[in-house]
Design an enzyme around this catalytic site. Structure first.
Site, PDB file in Angstrom:
ATOM      1  CE  LYS A 112      31.757  -3.122  -1.643  1.00  0.00           C
ATOM      2  NZ  LYS A 112      32.601  -4.393  -2.248  1.00  0.00           N
ATOM      3  CG  ASP A 130      28.944  -7.980   0.268  1.00  0.00           C
ATOM      4  OD1 ASP A 130      28.084  -8.770   0.143  1.00  0.00           O
ATOM      5  OD2 ASP A 130      29.849  -8.651   1.080  1.00  0.00           O
TER       6      ASP A 130
END
Ligand code: SF4
Length: 204
Positions: A112, A130
């Site tokens: 991420k 996310d």
């Protein structure tokens, strides 16, 4: 329009892609700080931290206790201070890497964070998943509720044209914070309710 076209149309009308023009090392450190932390806190604490050190060498020279003290308002500050020190050691005299493979070799950097840095820092086509992107994608039904973050990333890559991958994070994070909120989604203000699985199951 089908649902993907509707989502894309919404993203294109409401968000524009931009590339962060500042220092990529600072972007990387701010992104580490931002994990599980509110935007306002990340911004304030990053600013305070960069007043004490700005380059990898300056962070290497800064006492880890001082980093901890400065970033204490942030979640997991102890681990993050450790990672900031380790990342800085790795990057003294080097540029921030611009590939997923190299970025994820750095301490504490997962997919991420790496994808965010690649997208915002280098303008690369990536889908950064996310908590907001994951929640919204699952509620709408773009991807199954039981799927992993990695599966969500791959599914979104499959569903959306590559030229818009960067817009997904940019748009769905904002959408997830303002409309499709974690606890109380504002479905009556949402453009996607006609095809949203959550809306069908919970709100109708
Ligand atoms: Fe989220 Fe509600 Fe919109 Fe579905 S209809 S995407 S749950 S805000």
């Amino acid at each position: 329009m089908n649902k993907i076209e509707t989502i894309l149309d919404y993203l294109k009308r409401n968000f524009s892609e931009h590339i962060y023009s500042g220092d990529k090392f600072k972007l990387l450190i701010s992104t580490v700080l931002s994990q599980r932390t509110r935007d306002e806190t990340t911004e304030r604490v990053s600013k305070e931290l960069f007043e004490k050190a700005e380059t990898p060498q300056e962070f290497v020279d800064l006492d880890v206790k001082e980093i901890e003290r400065t970033i204490k308002p942030i979640g997991f500050y102890h681990n993050k201070a450790k990672y900031i020190k380790e990342i800085s050691k790795e990057l003294v005299g080097k540029k921030v890497p611009d590939t997923l493979k190299e970025l994820t070799k750095l301490p504490g950097i997962g997919r991420k964070t790496a994808n965010i840095v690649l997208s915002y820092g280098f303008g690369k086509s990536t889908v950064a998943v996310d908590t907001h992107v994951e929640r919204v994608s699952k509620r709408i039904g773009l991807v199954g509720k039981d799927k992993s973050v990695y599966d969500v990333e791959k599914k979104l890559e499959e569903l959306f044209p590559k030229e818009y991958w960067r817009l997904i994070n940019l748009g769905l994070v904002r959408f997830g914070k303002t409309i499709c909120k974690p606890r109380n989604p504002l479905c009556n203000k949402c453009n996607f309710s006609s095809f949203c699985e959550y809306y069908k199951e919970v709100r109708q």
